[in-house]
Enzyme design. Structure first.
Site, PDB file in Angstrom:
ATOM      1  CG  HIS A   1      -2.021  -0.938   1.203  1.00  7.79           C
ATOM      2  ND1 HIS A   1      -3.234  -0.676   1.789  1.00  7.79           N
ATOM      3  CD2 HIS A   1      -2.144  -2.169   0.646  1.00  7.79           C
ATOM      4  CE1 HIS A   1      -4.052  -1.689   1.597  1.00  7.79           C
ATOM      5  NE2 HIS A   1      -3.408  -2.615   0.916  1.00  7.79           N
TER       6      HIS A   1
ATOM      7  CD  GLU B   1      -2.250   4.398   2.973  1.00  8.82           C
ATOM      8  OE1 GLU B   1      -3.434   4.705   3.181  1.00  8.82           O
ATOM      9  OE2 GLU B   1      -1.911   3.502   2.170  1.00  8.82           O
TER      10      GLU B   1
ATOM     11  CB  CYS C   1      -7.102  -0.148   4.671  1.00  9.62           C
ATOM     12  SG  CYS C   1      -5.376  -0.706   4.798  1.00  9.62           S
TER      13      CYS C   1
END
Length: 162
Positions: free
Chosen positions: A53, A55, A83
């Protein structure tokens, strides 16, 4: 253009890198003392890795650059609400603030489904600011999914014959 918009624009540039490789266009930058120290974009399909991801990529790079797993004093700019996995990593990394482009009503964990970033029982809470360049971030995602649905529809209507 204020600082939040300036850094969110860079997160959007990262998201467009993901889009170019047929990934969900999510981008992220981490800022420390007014300077970008890390960038990341979604690469889950490309890397065949659940953890790829935007992040998490940016957190890994920022930790390496700053020489510490604790990212105190840092602000993360991300085009889509994190998420649960990314929200957990943000808390663990002790990031001070997260600036979000658009919310994710189906999977967001910075207030939409849950707010893992501000649970009082945790040893760290993160300041939140939402809706920075929201329309641009949202449009990037909706355009991507519209194009994906269109491609899938064409494949169903015109299957390859041998």
């Amino acid at each position: 253009m204020d600082q939040n918009e300036k850094f969110m624009k860079e997160a959007i540039r990262q998201a467009k890198k993901a889009e170019k490789i047929d990934e969900v266009p999510i981008g992220c930058v981490i800022v420390y003392e007014g300077k970008i120290v890390a960038r990341g974009y979604n690469r889950r399909n490309t890397d065949k890795n659940t953890l790829a991801h935007a992040e998490l990529s940016a957190i890994k790079k920022a930790s390496k650059k700053l020489g510490d797993w604790r990212l105190e004093g840092c602000t993360m700019y991300v085009t889509l609400e994190p998420c649960q996995m990314c929200a957990g990593a943000i808390v663990q990394a002790r990031i001070d603030k997260v600036v979000i482009g658009c919310m994710n009503p189906k999977a967001g964990c910075a207030g939409s489904v849950l707010n893992l970033l501000q649970i009082p029982a945790f040893n760290h809470q993160t300041e939140l600011e939402c809706g920075i360049l929201e329309e641009e971030c949202s449009h990037l995602l909706s355009g991507f999914f519209q194009s994906l649905r269109e491609r899938k529809r064409k494949v169903r209507e015109h299957p390859k014959t041998e």
